[in-house]
Scaffold this active site. Structure first.
Site, PDB file in Angstrom:
ATOM      1  N   ARG A   4      10.163  12.597  -9.656  1.00  0.00           N
ATOM      2  CA  ARG A   4       9.671  13.748  -9.255  1.00  0.00           C
ATOM      3  C   ARG A   4      10.774  14.762  -9.146  1.00  0.00           C
ATOM      4  O   ARG A   4      10.904  15.806  -9.273  1.00  0.00           O
ATOM      5  CB  ARG A   4       8.560  14.320  -8.217  1.00  0.00           C
TER       6      ARG A   4
ATOM      7  N   GLU B 207       6.858   5.901   2.745  1.00  0.00           N
ATOM      8  CA  GLU B 207       5.511   6.269   3.321  1.00  0.00           C
ATOM      9  C   GLU B 207       4.746   5.350   3.133  1.00  0.00           C
ATOM     10  O   GLU B 207       3.687   4.866   3.796  1.00  0.00           O
ATOM     11  CB  GLU B 207       5.240   7.662   3.332  1.00  0.00           C
TER      12      GLU B 207
HETATM   13  P1  AMP Z   1       9.997   9.221   1.666  1.00  0.00           P
HETATM   14  O1  AMP Z   1      10.965   8.047   1.306  1.00  0.00           O
HETATM   15  O2  AMP Z   1       8.882   8.785   2.750  1.00  0.00           O
HETATM   16  O3  AMP Z   1      10.553  10.354   2.280  1.00  0.00           O
HETATM   17  O4  AMP Z   1       9.082   9.673   0.444  1.00  0.00           O
HETATM   18  C1  AMP Z   1       9.746  10.653  -0.468  1.00  0.00           C
HETATM   19  C2  AMP Z   1       9.167  10.407  -1.638  1.00  0.00           C
HETATM   20  O5  AMP Z   1       7.767   9.909  -1.643  1.00  0.00           O
HETATM   21  C3  AMP Z   1       9.138  11.715  -2.734  1.00  0.00           C
HETATM   22  O6  AMP Z   1       9.883  11.410  -3.754  1.00  0.00           O
HETATM   23  C4  AMP Z   1       7.983  12.011  -3.068  1.00  0.00           C
HETATM   24  O7  AMP Z   1       7.839  12.338  -4.255  1.00  0.00           O
HETATM   25  C5  AMP Z   1       7.211  10.748  -2.532  1.00  0.00           C
HETATM   26  N1  AMP Z   1       6.067  11.367  -1.467  1.00  0.00           N
HETATM   27  C6  AMP Z   1       5.812  10.515  -0.252  1.00  0.00           C
HETATM   28  N2  AMP Z   1       4.894  11.214   0.590  1.00  0.00           N
HETATM   29  C7  AMP Z   1       4.250  12.156  -0.105  1.00  0.00           C
HETATM   30  C8  AMP Z   1       3.063  12.933  -0.263  1.00  0.00           C
HETATM   31  N3  AMP Z   1       2.469  12.999   1.198  1.00  0.00           N
HETATM   32  N4  AMP Z   1       2.859  13.704  -1.179  1.00  0.00           N
HETATM   33  C9  AMP Z   1       3.555  13.797  -2.395  1.00  0.00           C
HETATM   34  N5  AMP Z   1       4.546  12.934  -2.430  1.00  0.00           N
HETATM   35  C10 AMP Z   1       5.187  12.060  -1.586  1.00  0.00           C
END
Ligand code: AMP
Length: 183
Positions: free
Chosen positions: A70, A107
């Site tokens: 994205r 996550e």
């Molecule tokens: P993180 O590494 O946990 O900061 O996750 C970030 C990545 O996961 C981003 O590239 C987002 O596209 C996706 N992502 C994680 N959690 C969500 C969420 N609750 N809603 C949408 N995209 C998420």
């Protein structure tokens, strides 16, 4: 560190009204922020690209890096507006030339990211853009990749930051972090 560009609260609320919550996607317990409904609105999409571009100008980047998948929606639009190059940070096995790689926790699940070793010249300033900052694992990995190839992280920008996950605490201290929308 938080960088300068201030977004009017009414505009933030307007942008929030365009984002759709999808409960239990991609797995139970995650409330997924569906940004497609914002991107689909040309005024909202334009506003977001302008805000990211205005903030980016102050950071004087030589390149904009986007994180698959994205991040590829927003980062090239900002690079184009600034008249500078775009660097793809990709999932494993997609980049054809020699890469640096890093694995990290998400996550939901885990992931590996790669960058071409010659994507930016040594010492060049790279601004990293992604759609959303959650736990910060992805953004941190992207920072490490930029540094691994000898470039400097000029800052990090997001359309959305999930403040309750404190992802910015997992990012290197001193890096400018800008998010348009906070939850
Ligand atoms: P993180 O590494 O946990 O900061 O996750 C970030 C990545 O996961 C981003 O590239 C987002 O596209 C996706 N992502 C994680 N959690 C969500 C969420 N609750 N809603 C949408 N995209 C998420």
């Amino acid at each position: 560190m938080t960088s300068g560009t201030m977004i009017n609260q009414n505009k933030v609320d307007w942008l929030k009204s365009k984002i759709r919550d999808i409960p239990d996607f991609p797995k139970k317990g995650i409330v997924f922020k569906d940004l497609t409904t914002l991107l689909n609105d040309h005024e909202a999409f334009n506003f977001v690209v302008e805000a990211l571009t205005e903030n980016a100008r102050g950071l004087k980047p030589d390149y904009i890096a986007g994180i698959e998948a994205r991040g590829f929606i927003l980062a090239p639009a900002v690079a184009h507006k600034l008249g500078i190059g775009f660097i793809p940070i990709r999932k494993p096995g997609k980049l054809p030339h020699t890469v640096e790689k890093i694995s990290y926790d998400l996550e939901y699940g885990s992931n590996t990211l790669e960058i071409h070793v010659d994507a930016a010249e040594k010492g060049k300033r790279v601004l990293i853009i992604d759609d959303l900052l959650a736990t910060g694992g992805t953004a941190h990995a992207a920072c490490q990749l930029v540094e691994k190839i000898g470039a400097k992280v000029a800052g990090m920008s997001f359309l959305v930051e999930l403040d309750f996950l404190s992802g910015r605490n997992n990012l290197p201290k001193g890096v400018e972090i800008f998010s348009i929308i906070h939850y």
